[in-house]
Write a protein that holds these residues in place. Sequence first.
Motif, mmCIF file in Angstrom:
data_model
loop_
_atom_site.group_PDB
_atom_site.id
_atom_site.type_symbol
_atom_site.label_atom_id
_atom_site.label_comp_id
_atom_site.label_asym_id
_atom_site.label_seq_id
_atom_site.Cartn_x
_atom_site.Cartn_y
_atom_site.Cartn_z
ATOM 1 N N LYS A 63 -0.282 81.577 17.543
ATOM 2 C CA LYS A 63 -0.324 82.945 17.612
ATOM 3 C C LYS A 63 -1.493 83.377 18.419
ATOM 4 O O LYS A 63 -2.698 82.839 18.601
ATOM 5 N N GLY A 64 -1.240 84.259 19.212
ATOM 6 C CA GLY A 64 -2.383 84.975 19.993
ATOM 7 C C GLY A 64 -2.217 84.422 21.611
ATOM 8 O O GLY A 64 -1.053 84.161 22.268
ATOM 9 N N ASN A 65 -3.184 84.067 22.195
ATOM 10 C CA ASN A 65 -3.312 83.487 23.545
ATOM 11 C C ASN A 65 -2.653 82.089 23.494
ATOM 12 O O ASN A 65 -3.792 81.246 23.356
ATOM 13 N N VAL A 66 -1.719 81.721 23.805
ATOM 14 C CA VAL A 66 -1.160 80.486 24.013
ATOM 15 C C VAL A 66 -1.887 79.719 24.986
ATOM 16 O O VAL A 66 -2.157 78.214 24.975
ATOM 17 N N MET A 67 -2.201 80.361 26.341
ATOM 18 C CA MET A 67 -2.855 79.425 27.460
ATOM 19 C C MET A 67 -4.291 79.303 26.780
ATOM 20 O O MET A 67 -4.846 78.107 27.499
ATOM 21 N N LEU A 68 -4.768 79.798 26.157
ATOM 22 C CA LEU A 68 -5.968 79.437 25.431
ATOM 23 C C LEU A 68 -6.015 78.121 24.709
ATOM 24 O O LEU A 68 -6.917 77.327 24.641
ATOM 25 N N ALA A 69 -4.841 77.966 23.912
ATOM 26 C CA ALA A 69 -4.829 76.985 23.251
ATOM 27 C C ALA A 69 -4.781 75.565 23.974
ATOM 28 O O ALA A 69 -5.100 74.489 23.667
ATOM 29 N N THR A 70 -4.526 75.476 25.389
ATOM 30 C CA THR A 70 -4.584 74.579 25.982
ATOM 31 C C THR A 70 -5.947 73.986 26.501
ATOM 32 O O THR A 70 -6.018 73.071 26.899
ATOM 33 N N LYS A 71 -6.772 74.912 26.280
ATOM 34 C CA LYS A 71 -8.213 74.422 26.444
ATOM 35 C C LYS A 71 -8.901 73.945 25.260
ATOM 36 O O LYS A 71 -9.787 73.304 25.707
ATOM 37 N N LEU A 72 -8.168 73.934 24.097
ATOM 38 C CA LEU A 72 -8.954 73.193 23.113
ATOM 39 C C LEU A 72 -8.926 71.648 23.518
ATOM 40 O O LEU A 72 -9.868 71.021 22.948
ATOM 41 N N ASP A 73 -7.799 71.291 23.952
ATOM 42 C CA ASP A 73 -7.742 69.669 24.296
ATOM 43 C C ASP A 73 -9.207 69.255 24.939
ATOM 44 O O ASP A 73 -9.803 68.227 24.692
ATOM 45 N N GLY A 74 -9.575 70.077 25.966
ATOM 46 C CA GLY A 74 -10.560 69.817 26.854
ATOM 47 C C GLY A 74 -11.995 69.861 26.076
ATOM 48 O O GLY A 74 -12.893 69.052 26.292
#
Length: 126
Positions: free
Chosen positions: A106-117
Amino acid sequence: MSDLKESGFKTSEVLSTLATSFDKMSENDKKAQIKKTNGIFQLNIKNAEGKEGIWVIDLKEQGKVTKGPAKKPDCTMTLSDDTFMSLADGKLNGQKAFMTGALKVKGNVMLATKLDGVLKGAKAKL
């Protein structure tokens, strides 16, 4: 960071390690990580017993991991303890987890991709 650990959650070990890694970073490294990520992640993790734990990774203001809900998370992720462990170990791709429904955002889906890094970077520093 024993206050981050919760019995029955493998995730809490990883997040405690992540918090230690943030604590060991120099101020400049921490500021660089905050500038690069610029977001607050709330992780709603459900364990095998169906119990839910909530952790927050603040990489917008403080560069730290806390327990309990965030006041204003930029990205809220809901997933199982096992799914988080697979993501943290690099055995599961976040995009695949999202597409199969194992990860809800929920929220900024593109930000979720940064968690991996963030997880990979912390693992590399330890």
